[in-house]
Design a protein around this motif. Sequence first.
Motif, mmCIF file in Angstrom:
data_model
loop_
_atom_site.group_PDB
_atom_site.id
_atom_site.type_symbol
_atom_site.label_atom_id
_atom_site.label_comp_id
_atom_site.label_asym_id
_atom_site.label_seq_id
_atom_site.Cartn_x
_atom_site.Cartn_y
_atom_site.Cartn_z
ATOM 1 N N GLN A 21 0.955 -1.112 0.059
ATOM 2 C CA GLN A 21 -0.064 0.007 0.114
ATOM 3 C C GLN A 21 0.797 1.268 0.070
ATOM 4 O OE1 GLN A 21 -2.513 -1.237 3.392
ATOM 5 N NE2 GLN A 21 -4.248 -0.246 1.817
ATOM 6 N N PHE A 39 -3.218 11.760 -9.562
ATOM 7 C CA PHE A 39 -4.458 12.075 -8.863
ATOM 8 C C PHE A 39 -4.794 13.181 -8.318
ATOM 9 C CE2 PHE A 39 -2.089 7.748 -8.660
ATOM 10 C CZ PHE A 39 -3.164 7.200 -9.219
ATOM 11 N N VAL A 43 -4.192 9.977 -2.253
ATOM 12 C CA VAL A 43 -4.741 8.688 -2.462
ATOM 13 C C VAL A 43 -3.826 7.381 -1.839
ATOM 14 C CG1 VAL A 43 -5.756 9.233 -4.551
ATOM 15 C CG2 VAL A 43 -3.641 8.011 -4.693
ATOM 16 N N ILE A 45 -2.730 3.708 -2.863
ATOM 17 C CA ILE A 45 -2.658 2.725 -3.808
ATOM 18 C C ILE A 45 -2.525 1.261 -3.251
ATOM 19 C CG2 ILE A 45 -1.915 1.932 -5.894
ATOM 20 C CD1 ILE A 45 -1.163 5.042 -6.482
ATOM 21 N N LEU A 55 -4.282 -2.727 -9.505
ATOM 22 C CA LEU A 55 -4.024 -1.641 -8.526
ATOM 23 C C LEU A 55 -5.621 -1.277 -8.145
ATOM 24 C CD1 LEU A 55 -1.379 0.877 -10.127
ATOM 25 C CD2 LEU A 55 -1.088 -0.906 -8.493
ATOM 26 N N VAL A 57 -7.222 2.376 -6.275
ATOM 27 C CA VAL A 57 -6.975 3.398 -5.719
ATOM 28 C C VAL A 57 -8.013 3.952 -5.049
ATOM 29 C CG1 VAL A 57 -6.167 5.848 -6.605
ATOM 30 C CG2 VAL A 57 -5.537 3.879 -7.699
#
Length: 160
Positions: A21, A39, A43, A45, A55, A57
Amino acid sequence: MKGLWIPLFFFLGFTCTILSQTLVEPNQNFLWETFSFQFPEAVVIKTESTNQKKLTVYPAKRDGFFMVIRILPWSEPITDKSLWVESVFQKPISPKQMERVVFGKTFQVYQADQIRNQNALRNQVWVRMDAKPYLWIWLQWKSDRKDLTDFFESNRFLSL
């Protein structure tokens, strides 16, 4: 029964494992495989290892959108619009299909609005079909977040 849990644990551990993460700040390039994304806000991920590369998000501070990005495992993507619409959109409102070229890369974009849990949502599925690896991106955001609508519909999340 005890002997069944150990093989089951290892099987599940190898078929769907969260590898990491990562916290990514707004407008920072995030590199994954051969792709780069940005982004609109901070965020988290989550990188997963399944039978395909994936992935997920999520916004780090407030609700409003999420993305799922996958590298498609087959040699030719399904191009029948009805299959994409049915597989992603639940009760779509005004579904549309368009082609977009971003940094010389061609995407088929499927878009629809929907109401889910009393939230008005905008959904887009982006499918890169012009070269391998094929890329699948699912975006969903709250329609009342105009900042997100501008960000995603102007392709600023793709910094390929």
